[in-house]
Design an enzyme around this catalytic site. Structure first.
Site, short mmCIF file in Angstrom:
data_model
loop_
_atom_site.label_atom_id
_atom_site.label_comp_id
_atom_site.label_asym_id
_atom_site.label_seq_id
_atom_site.Cartn_x
_atom_site.Cartn_y
_atom_site.Cartn_z
N GLN A 426 0.69 -1.20 0.04
CA GLN A 426 0.10 0.03 -0.23
C GLN A 426 0.82 1.27 -0.07
O GLN A 426 1.88 1.34 0.60
CB GLN A 426 -0.77 0.10 1.28
CG GLN A 426 -2.14 -0.13 1.05
CD GLN A 426 -3.18 -0.40 2.12
OE1 GLN A 426 -2.85 -1.22 2.98
NE2 GLN A 426 -4.39 -0.17 2.09
N GLY A 427 0.61 2.11 -0.70
CA GLY A 427 1.31 3.52 -0.81
C GLY A 427 0.53 4.72 -1.21
O GLY A 427 -0.72 4.42 -1.31
N GLY A 430 -1.72 4.02 -4.37
CA GLY A 430 -2.72 3.09 -4.08
C GLY A 430 -2.23 2.07 -3.59
O GLY A 430 -1.56 1.82 -2.72
N THR A 431 -3.36 0.79 -3.78
CA THR A 431 -3.29 -0.38 -3.04
C THR A 431 -2.51 -1.33 -4.41
O THR A 431 -3.34 -1.56 -5.09
CB THR A 431 -4.41 -0.86 -2.52
OG1 THR A 431 -4.87 0.18 -1.74
CG2 THR A 431 -3.96 -2.06 -1.49
N ASP A 544 11.58 8.30 -9.22
CA ASP A 544 11.49 7.57 -7.88
C ASP A 544 12.14 6.35 -7.83
O ASP A 544 11.74 5.25 -7.43
CB ASP A 544 9.98 7.63 -7.75
CG ASP A 544 9.45 7.46 -6.21
OD1 ASP A 544 10.44 7.58 -5.31
OD2 ASP A 544 8.45 7.08 -5.86
#
Ligand SMILES: *[C@@H]1O[C@H](CO)[C@@H](O)[C@H](O)[C@H]1NC(C)=O
Ligand SMILES: *[C@@H]1O[C@H](CO)[C@@H](O)[C@H](O)[C@H]1NC(C)=O
Ligand SMILES: *[C@@H]1O[C@H](CO)[C@@H](O)[C@H](O)[C@H]1NC(C)=O
Ligand SMILES: *[C@@H]1O[C@H](CO)[C@@H](O)[C@H](O)[C@H]1NC(C)=O
Ligand SMILES: *[C@@H]1O[C@H](CO)[C@@H](O)[C@H](O)[C@H]1NC(C)=O
Ligand SMILES: *[C@@H]1O[C@H](CO)[C@@H](O)[C@H](O)[C@H]1NC(C)=O
Ligand SMILES: *[C@@H]1O[C@H](CO)[C@@H](O)[C@H](O)[C@H]1NC(C)=O
Ligand SMILES: *[C@@H]1O[C@H](CO)[C@@H](O)[C@H](O)[C@H]1NC(C)=O
Ligand SMILES: *[C@@H]1O[C@H](CO)[C@@H](O)[C@H](O)[C@H]1NC(C)=O
Ligand SMILES: *[C@@H]1O[C@H](CO)[C@@H](O)[C@H](O)[C@H]1NC(C)=O
Ligand SMILES: *[C@@H]1O[C@H](CO)[C@@H](O)[C@H](O)[C@H]1NC(C)=O
Length: 750
Positions: A426-427, A430-431, A544
């Site tokens: 989860q972040g 979203g999941t 990222d």
């Protein structure tokens, strides 16, 4: 602010696409000339065969003039502007009555006769200029009724006259009657200008657009006004029926979708007008297009949803209000209610009917059959940028890997209705769920959180970027589902978790990843990033890069993932430490400073990853703030002090690989240079790492691996004696100092 690099570029592309779609729709009938010279000719007017709605709307474009001039064919009048609101601007000559000492010299009382259109009463004025001037206007209305009006203007000397004033001294104005289709102007004078010939030999008269003529004293002099032309506004309507009558005879009714019929005021015929929330040409099929209020007027303080013909604003979860800037906005709810997924929209601009999106494209397998689509599914498909995606994917010529569009039903089944037990991670974005497809394949399904419009673009970006990429070290996108409120992405399932788990997860009881494997992972990651930077144009900047975005398969092959680049970097740095602490340690300081994102930002983040692989330290472990809050800086200072041995991961370092670790450390230090331009490119990094690996293989001869394992065993023991990472440097120092005190001399020299 905050969405940068690839995100920005792609949303620009998406925006451009929208603009193109909107402007492509010309106002002329498809296939017809849209301009004559600089006059645009919207349908129902037209200048070619079959381009006009009726004979009265035929525009003759005379190209012997430069630029070409447009003429209303039935009346042979020059047209200078055509507006869809029912008005037309034409050029109109001046009438005159001129005298010399021996009496009348020239006289021209012009007539205007219109075949169908009428003079606008409200937008024109009868204007006369002169100092011994009577002007008569005789007009006929549509119905044949006759009107007369006129005005008079006198003056004895120019000093009586005032510039700009048409109140009867030198110049006069008069309203004209309703809906005249023809008129004649005639003159009379009191003394044939006899007493005023010195400064005013002529009387002039014309019907002119209100405001287009300003009287000045020099206009009284000479004969030059005779050659002038002035604009005049005509009203036009369709046919001679009312809306009601026309609707009863559908073959006479010309208003198209999303438009309304308006009866002409005080006359015959009607006009069409796009409904509120639409704009365009109501006389053309699909001519009235939805206005994306969210982009044009930005009416919402928060999330804006463009709806067909309107929009609505919604407040984030836990907030109440209408969300409108000039309304109540959003205020925190007193008691927090249920789930509320904000949804948004991608501007579609053009009214292509939805089923057209589902035309089978060779690049896009559609898992749904057209007749099964419910209205709602279509809506979400649209909202989730399905059209944009379809456009993008179908533009690609090389189909290669195809992205499949999954149905909501398929994915619901695959994840056991998004059961908690299937959550992989989860972040912020979203999941991620584990899914099992009917054919037994495991997949990872990301349920994106979409907060606002820019995130739709990001979502589409991720799909587009991934669909373009085919690299064995980049996680593969299998497809997506756009028909539910929240878009879903389906990836290949990478069984072995993230590099972060392997490096840092306390619950992970496996032995630490050996150095050779770390080097392999680093090399593969570098290759993937180098590919992203070079294969696409504009380059794809991952933005990222970090341990949690490097996935590992069963054979420890690296798979770079997560192209959503949804990471928000607020301009306010105080917020960074609280909001995005998870990746703060990887952020390129130059980028934070300048907000200029380049490939070199990925190089920096990758350098931090190398440092983590070398040291086993964790970015942002708050146990040792002085070190890991900025791991890169800490690392560089340790290297400067020639204490590298203090921080290398004691679990993996040994006599055989220490040289290699040093080389990698030097490379890592170059990657995290503050100035981006001083960092190597990802391509250089990848080939350097590849070179180091090759060197190692050559050197490693026989039982190297076994040897390494022994060392590891020993080191692991040492490591476990310590409380967490706290004392690692001290123990490592002891170990290396004792075993190989000469190892560290070279660092200062490099
Ligand atoms: C067309 O060009 C003429 C002169 O070049 C200019 O006066 C006129 O305003 C232009 N019309 C439009 C609709 O741009
Ligand atoms: C368009 O105008 C031309 C010329 O006046 C005319 O012959 C033609 O019939 C018109 N077209 C229609 C569809 O009425
Ligand atoms: C164009 O204008 C010129 C000059 O007024 C005229 O002689 C000619 O007949 C016109 N041509 C057309 C096609 O109307
Ligand atoms: C012009 O002069 C005549 C007599 O010379 C006078 O009757 C008339 O009022 C004057 N008109 C104006 C507008 O001043
Ligand atoms: C009236 O306007 C003209 C031209 O704009 C100018 O030359 C003249 O000086 C003006 N006269 C007065 C009294 O303002
Ligand atoms: C009238 O026009 C001619 C040439 O076009 C110019 O020479 C003359 O000065 C003008 N006269 C006035 C009173 O504006
Ligand atoms: C309306 O237009 C039609 C065709 O253009 C014509 O035949 C009819 O006479 C017109 N009716 C009136 C009342 O003008
Ligand atoms: C329509 O006609 C009525 C009466 O004849 C008049 O009062 C009204 O102003 C007219 N409308 C317009 C737009 O001129
Ligand atoms: C706004 O429109 C969206 C999409 O149709 C809908 O889901 C949402 O409930 C609407 N919100 C409000 C406040 O009407
Ligand atoms: C808010 O703005 C819209 C469009 O500008 C307008 O239609 C509406 O009346 C405004 N509402 C308020 C409360 O001012
Ligand atoms: C909308 O946002 C602005 C700035 O973000 C804020 O000043 C304003 O009060 C908000 N309006 C409402 C109605 O919440």
């Amino acid at each position: 602010m905050g969405f940068l690099g690839i995100c920005k570029e792609f949303s620009t592309i998406a925006m451009m696409l929208t603009v193109i779609l909107t402007s492509v729709a010309a106002q002329a009938k498809p296939g017809c000339q849209s301009h004559c010279g600089n006059v645009s000719i919207p349908y129902p007017f037209g200048t070619g065969k079959g381009c006009n709605i009726s004979e009265y709307f035929f525009i003759r474009c005379n190209t012997t003039f430069n630029p070409p001039k447009a003429f209303l064919d039935t009346d042979n009048i020059e047209v200078v502007d055509v507006a869809l609101d029912g008005q037309l601007r034409i050029q109109n000559w001046v009438s005159y009555d001129c005298y010399g000492p021996k009496g009348r010299l020239w006289y021209l009382g012009r007539e205007l006769t219109l075949a169908k259109f009428t003079l606008s009463r409200t937008r024109n004025k009868l204007t006369a200029v002169g100092c011994d001037t009577y002007v008569f206007f005789e007009g006929y209305s549509e119905s044949g009724q006759r009107y007369s009006t006129g005005c008079v203007s006198f003056c004895n000397k120019t000093t009586d006259v005032t510039n700009g004033s048409c109140s009867g001294t030198g110049c006069c104005l008069q309203e004209i009657p309703e809906r005249a289709t023809s008129y004649t102007l005639s003159f009379s004078s009191y003394t044939y200008h006899a007493d005023i010939l010195s400064f005013n030999p002529c009387s002039y008269a014309f019907v002119v657009e209100d405001g287009a003529y300003t009287f000045t004293i020099p206009d009284l002099f000479g004969y030059n006004m005779s050659y002038k032309e002035f604009p005049l506004i005509l009203d036009w309507t369709i046919g001679n029926q009312t809306c009601k009558e026309a609707k009863n005879e559908l073959e006479n009714y010309v208003c198209k979708e999303n438009s309304a019929c308006i009866d002409a005021e005080n006359g015959s015929g009607y006009l069409c007008k796009c409904l509120d929330g639409f704009q365009g040409n109501p006389y053309l099929s699909n001519g009235c297009r939805d206005i994306n209020e969210c982009e044009t007027t930005r009416p919402c303080n928060t999330t804006c949803h463009n709806l067909v013909g309107s929009y609505n604003c919604s407040c984030p979860e836990g907030f109440d209000g209408d969300g409108r800037k000039n309304g109540t906005g959003c205020s925190p709810k007193v008691s927090s209610g249920g789930q509320n997924f904000p949804v948004l929209n991608v501007a579609l601009g053009i009214g292509i009917s939805l089923p057209a999106f589902f035309l089978c494209s060779s690049c896009l397998y559609l898992g749904l059959r057209q007749r099964k689509l419910t209205k709602l599914k279509q809506k979400y498909f649209r909202q989730n940028g399905g059209f944009l995606l379809w456009e993008q994917l179908s533009k690609r010529e090389d189909c290669g890997e195809t992205a499949k569009i999954f149905t909501a039903e398929e994915l619901k089944k695959a994840t056991n209705n998004y059961h908690e037990s299937r959550i992989l991670g989860q972040g912020g974005q979203g999941t991620v769920y584990k899914g099992i497809l009917p054919d037994g394949r495991n997949v990872a399904i990301k349920k994106s959180i979409i907060g606002d419009e820019s995130q739709v673009h990001q979502f589409i970006n991720e799909v587009i970027v991934l669909a373009q990429i085919n690299h064995r070290n980049v996680v593969k996108l299998l497809g997506c589902c756009l028909e539910i409120q929240v878009p879903l992405l389906v990836y290949e399932y990478i069984r072995n978790g993230t590099l972060f788990d392997h490096m840092h997860n306390a619950a992970h009881h496996a032995p630490p990843i050996p150095w050779e494997t770390r080097l392999k992972i680093a090399t593969e990651t570098a290759e993937a990033l180098s590919y992203l930077h070079s294969a696409a144009s504009p380059p794809i900047i991952h933005r990222d890069v970090k341990l949690t975005n490097i996935l590992l398969d069963d054979n420890y092959n690296a798979k770079v993932s997560d192209f959503g680049c949804s990471r928000l970097i607020p301009s306010d740095k105080a917020q960074i430490t609280t909001l995005v602490q998870g990746t703060l340690g990887y952020l390129d300081p130059e980028y934070l400073h300048t907000s200029q994102l380049t490939e070199k930002s990925d190089v920096y983040s990758f350098g931090v990853v190398l440092i983590e692989l070398l040291t086993g330290l964790k970015v942002l472990s708050f146990e040792r703030p002085e070190a890991e809050r900025n791991l890169a800086m800490f690392f560089v200072s340790v290297m400067k002090e020639e204490r590298l041995g203090d921080i290398l991961d004691g679990r993996v370092v040994n006599d055989e690989n220490i040289e290699q670790l040093k080389e990698v450390a030097i490379l890592a230090r170059r990657c995290v240079r503050v100035k981006g331009e001083e960092r190597p490119t990802m391509k250089e990094v990848a080939s350097e790492l590849e070179g180091l690996r090759a060197m190692k293989k050559r050197k490693s001869g026989k039982d190297y691996l076994q040897e390494e394992e022994e060392h590891e065993h020993l080191l692991y023991g040492v490591y476990n004696d310590r409380p967490g990472y706290e004392g690692s440097s001290i123990n490592s120092i002891g170990y290396y100092s004792i075993n190989n005190p000469d190892n560290f001399e070279i660092y200062g020299g490099r």
